[in-house]
Design a protein around this motif. Structure first.
Motif, short mmCIF file in Angstrom:
data_model
loop_
_atom_site.label_atom_id
_atom_site.label_comp_id
_atom_site.label_asym_id
_atom_site.label_seq_id
_atom_site.Cartn_x
_atom_site.Cartn_y
_atom_site.Cartn_z
N ALA A 100 6.82 0.45 12.93
CA ALA A 100 6.44 1.43 11.92
C ALA A 100 4.94 1.38 11.62
O ALA A 100 4.24 0.45 12.00
CB ALA A 100 7.22 1.17 10.63
N ARG A 101 4.50 2.44 10.92
CA ARG A 101 3.17 2.46 10.29
C ARG A 101 3.36 2.74 8.81
O ARG A 101 4.08 3.67 8.43
CB ARG A 101 2.30 3.56 10.90
N VAL A 102 2.72 1.92 7.99
CA VAL A 102 2.70 2.15 6.55
C VAL A 102 1.27 2.52 6.19
O VAL A 102 0.35 1.71 6.33
CB VAL A 102 3.17 0.91 5.78
N GLY A 103 1.07 3.75 5.74
CA GLY A 103 -0.27 4.26 5.51
C GLY A 103 -0.99 3.59 4.36
O GLY A 103 -0.39 2.89 3.52
N ALA A 104 -2.29 3.82 4.30
CA ALA A 104 -3.14 3.19 3.29
C ALA A 104 -2.62 3.50 1.88
O ALA A 104 -2.26 4.63 1.56
CB ALA A 104 -4.57 3.70 3.44
N GLU A 109 9.93 -8.92 5.86
CA GLU A 109 9.76 -9.15 7.29
C GLU A 109 9.07 -7.94 7.90
O GLU A 109 9.48 -6.80 7.68
CB GLU A 109 11.11 -9.36 7.96
N ILE A 110 7.98 -8.22 8.64
CA ILE A 110 7.22 -7.17 9.32
C ILE A 110 7.26 -7.45 10.82
O ILE A 110 6.94 -8.55 11.25
CB ILE A 110 5.75 -7.13 8.85
N LYS A 111 7.66 -6.44 11.63
CA LYS A 111 7.72 -6.63 13.08
C LYS A 111 7.13 -5.40 13.76
O LYS A 111 7.56 -4.28 13.51
CB LYS A 111 9.18 -6.85 13.50
N ASN A 112 6.15 -5.62 14.64
CA ASN A 112 5.56 -4.53 15.42
C ASN A 112 5.23 -3.33 14.53
O ASN A 112 5.60 -2.20 14.82
CB ASN A 112 6.52 -4.11 16.54
N ALA A 113 4.52 -3.60 13.46
CA ALA A 113 4.21 -2.55 12.49
C ALA A 113 2.83 -2.80 11.90
O ALA A 113 2.40 -3.94 11.75
CB ALA A 113 5.26 -2.52 11.38
N SER A 114 2.16 -1.71 11.55
CA SER A 114 0.85 -1.82 10.90
C SER A 114 0.98 -1.45 9.43
O SER A 114 1.57 -0.43 9.09
CB SER A 114 -0.16 -0.90 11.60
N ILE A 115 0.42 -2.32 8.60
CA ILE A 115 0.38 -2.09 7.16
C ILE A 115 -1.09 -1.81 6.84
O ILE A 115 -1.93 -2.71 6.90
CB ILE A 115 0.88 -3.32 6.37
N GLU A 116 -1.40 -0.57 6.53
CA GLU A 116 -2.80 -0.17 6.43
C GLU A 116 -3.43 -0.58 5.10
O GLU A 116 -2.75 -1.11 4.20
CB GLU A 116 -2.91 1.33 6.69
N ALA A 117 -4.70 -0.33 4.97
CA ALA A 117 -5.51 -0.88 3.88
C ALA A 117 -4.90 -0.57 2.51
O ALA A 117 -4.59 0.58 2.19
CB ALA A 117 -6.92 -0.31 3.95
N ASP A 150 7.06 6.49 10.54
CA ASP A 150 5.67 6.70 10.12
C ASP A 150 5.66 7.06 8.62
O ASP A 150 6.24 8.07 8.22
CB ASP A 150 5.03 7.83 10.93
N ILE A 151 5.01 6.21 7.84
CA ILE A 151 4.94 6.42 6.39
C ILE A 151 3.48 6.73 6.05
O ILE A 151 2.58 5.93 6.31
CB ILE A 151 5.42 5.17 5.63
N GLY A 152 3.25 7.88 5.48
CA GLY A 152 1.89 8.36 5.26
C GLY A 152 1.15 7.64 4.15
O GLY A 152 1.73 6.90 3.34
N ALA A 153 -0.15 7.88 4.09
CA ALA A 153 -1.01 7.29 3.07
C ALA A 153 -0.55 7.72 1.68
O ALA A 153 -0.22 8.89 1.46
CB ALA A 153 -2.45 7.70 3.30
N GLY A 154 -0.54 6.77 0.76
CA GLY A 154 -0.21 7.08 -0.61
C GLY A 154 1.24 7.41 -0.86
O GLY A 154 1.61 7.79 -1.99
N ALA A 155 2.10 7.28 0.12
CA ALA A 155 3.53 7.57 -0.09
C ALA A 155 4.16 6.49 -0.96
O ALA A 155 3.68 5.36 -1.05
CB ALA A 155 4.24 7.65 1.25
N PHE A 156 5.25 6.87 -1.62
CA PHE A 156 6.00 5.94 -2.47
C PHE A 156 7.45 5.96 -2.02
O PHE A 156 8.11 7.00 -2.06
CB PHE A 156 5.91 6.35 -3.95
N ILE A 157 7.93 4.79 -1.58
CA ILE A 157 9.32 4.68 -1.13
C ILE A 157 10.09 3.92 -2.19
O ILE A 157 9.81 2.75 -2.47
CB ILE A 157 9.41 3.95 0.23
N GLY A 158 11.05 4.56 -2.81
CA GLY A 158 11.83 3.93 -3.87
C GLY A 158 12.69 2.79 -3.36
O GLY A 158 13.01 2.69 -2.18
N ALA A 213 -4.11 -5.46 2.20
CA ALA A 213 -2.68 -5.16 2.22
C ALA A 213 -1.91 -6.30 1.55
O ALA A 213 -2.36 -7.45 1.53
CB ALA A 213 -2.20 -4.98 3.65
N HIS A 214 -0.75 -5.99 1.01
CA HIS A 214 0.10 -6.99 0.36
C HIS A 214 1.46 -7.00 1.04
O HIS A 214 2.11 -5.96 1.15
CB HIS A 214 0.29 -6.64 -1.12
#
Length: 449
Positions: A355-359, A334-342, A381-389, A327-328
């Motif tokens: 939050a969750r940021v998917g792989a 700032e990340i708080k109580n959130a998972s940043i996936e592979a 909840d942000i799914g795998a492969g999503a792109f947030i502008g 993960a990068h």
């Protein structure tokens, strides 16, 4: 002598008036751990049969921090010998070795306590073994007077010492190991008929020799037995602990390009081949996996970082942040109580909380998860492969499906289906020629003035 049970008595009744603090002295932290906690940690490796903390009356905070150790109350405080007397009821029925430590010596190591016990269990069966040290400046420390056979004859307080005794460089650190069966007799002989008006533990050496019992000395590095009485001394101990922790980390496979600028905690955990750039601060409860790079000026606490991840520069990971492999998390994120996936990337000027940021998702610059409504926290909840502008606001609770795209500048208040393109912004409207007309009008207005 065969290995015997160990009881540890830690003297922690001092008020620490020179610290100028409402907090008991032994609870002031070094590398994020209370001084008393460091001493307890060093002793715990020995698996003592009993641990007794001697505190003063009303020091409930010390008692709470020492749980599940037994608590003995010394009131009033009448010296170190009196403190150990207060611990005797908690030692009732114990047979073995009693180690007396101080709660304000955070740099104490298990190895020193083990050396102390080994000497107590030596062939000549000493009644007491004292820890000595050789400071650069002996100043007003008590001197340990040892005979030609290495037996400790007496401990002389500086003000009572002769010129010859003051020339001795071996000083008293105060830590002692006793044979439990002889300890009560030695304590019984103590008197407060001295200049201090106190029962001094150092006098046990004189009484042991009078009974024909041997006393010995174990020497320690002066840093290990450093006692803390002031804020200035606390800062010296902090610097020494930081150096110790940095060296241990580097010995374990961590590269620090400017180690003197990196601040660690006692519980910071590292894998191998970790690279830490200058001015990184680790708070409590941080674990870092193999091949992680942490760039300059990052602040990390309560976070886990998996193998191959990259953090910073100028990143902040708050409690509950979990970075999966590769993960990068980049600058001013700032990340708080959130998972940043592979493989996910959160690289610029972004806040991700609850939050969750998917792989392999990509979070654009300036994105915010709006997790707090003024009363409660909500999840994104942000799914795998999503792109947030860039410059998007995700108003929780909300779910962005796998592979979805959120257009730059959007405010998202409803769930976005997988693989959908979502635009949550006002319609752009162009008015040809209006800019030129606006400028012309402004120029004309200024000429009239």
């Amino acid at each position: 002598m065969a290995k015997r049970p160990v009881a540890v008595v830690i003297l922690a009744a001092g008020q620490g008036t020179r610290m100028k603090s409402a907090q008991p002295k032994v609870l002031h932290p070094v590398a994020g751990r209370a001084m008393l906690g460091h001493v307890l940690d060093a002793a715990a490796v020995l698996k003592p049969a009993r641990v007794i903390i001697v505190t003063g009356k009303g020091q409930d905070a010390v008692a709470a921090a020492a749980q599940p150790a037994k608590i003995a109350i010394q009131h009033p405080a009448r010296g170190t010998g009196h403190a150990v007397m207060a611990a005797l009821p908690a030692l009732k029925g114990f047979r073995g070795d009693v180690v007396v430590l101080f709660g304000d010596t955070p740099l104490l190591t298990t190895a020193l306590i083990q050396n102390l016990l080994a000497a107590r269990r030596g062939k000549d069966d000493p009644a007491a073994v004292i820890v000595g040290f050789r400071p650069v400046d002996p100043a007003a420390y008590g001197r340990l007077i040892v005979d030609g056979k290495g037996k400790l004859q007496k401990i002389v307080e500086f003000k009572n010492a002769s010129e010859e005794e003051r020339a001795v460089r071996l000083c008293n650190a105060g830590l002692v190991a006793f044979d439990s069966e002889r300890l009560p007799a030695l304590l019984k002989k103590l008197s407060d008929k001295n200049a201090q008006g106190e029962f001094l533990l150092t006098d046990t050496v004189e009484h042991a020799n009078a009974k024909g019992w041997t006393c010995r000395v174990v020497e320690a590095d002066p840093v290990e037995v450093m006692g803390i009485n002031t804020r200035a001394e606390l800062s010296v101990a902090e610097a020494a602990m930081q150096q110790r922790l940095r060296l241990a980390a580097m010995a374990g496979g961590v590269t620090m390009t400017a180690p003197e600028t990196v601040y660690l905690r006692k519980d910071t955990q590292f894998g191998r081949d970790v690279v830490i750039e200058p001015f990184v601060v680790f708070g409590p409860k941080v674990s870092v996996g193999d091949n992680v790079v942490i760039r300059s000026h990052s602040h990390i606490e309560g976070a886990s970082i998996a193998e191959g991840a990259t953090v910073g520069p100028f990143a902040r990971l708050r409690p509950g942040a979990k970075l999966a492999a590769n993960a990068h998390v980049g600058n001013f994120v700032e990340i708080k109580n959130a998972s940043i996936e592979a493989g996910a990337k959160v690289n610029h000027l972004t806040y991700i909380g609850d939050a969750r940021v998917g792989a392999k998702a990509n979070i654009g610059a300036g994105t915010i998860t709006c997790n707090y409504d003024g009363y409660d926290k909500h999840h994104t909840d942000i799914g795998a492969g999503a792109f947030i502008g860039s410059n998007s606001a995700l108003v929780a609770p909300v779910k962005i499906g796998d592979g979805a795209i959120v257009a730059a500048g959007s405010v998202i208040t409803r769930n976005v289906p997988a693989d959908a393109l979502s635009l949550g912004r006002g319609r752009q409207e162009d008015k040809p020629g209006k800019a030129a007309a606006f400028r012309k009008a402004k120029v004309a207005t200024r000429k009239k003035k």
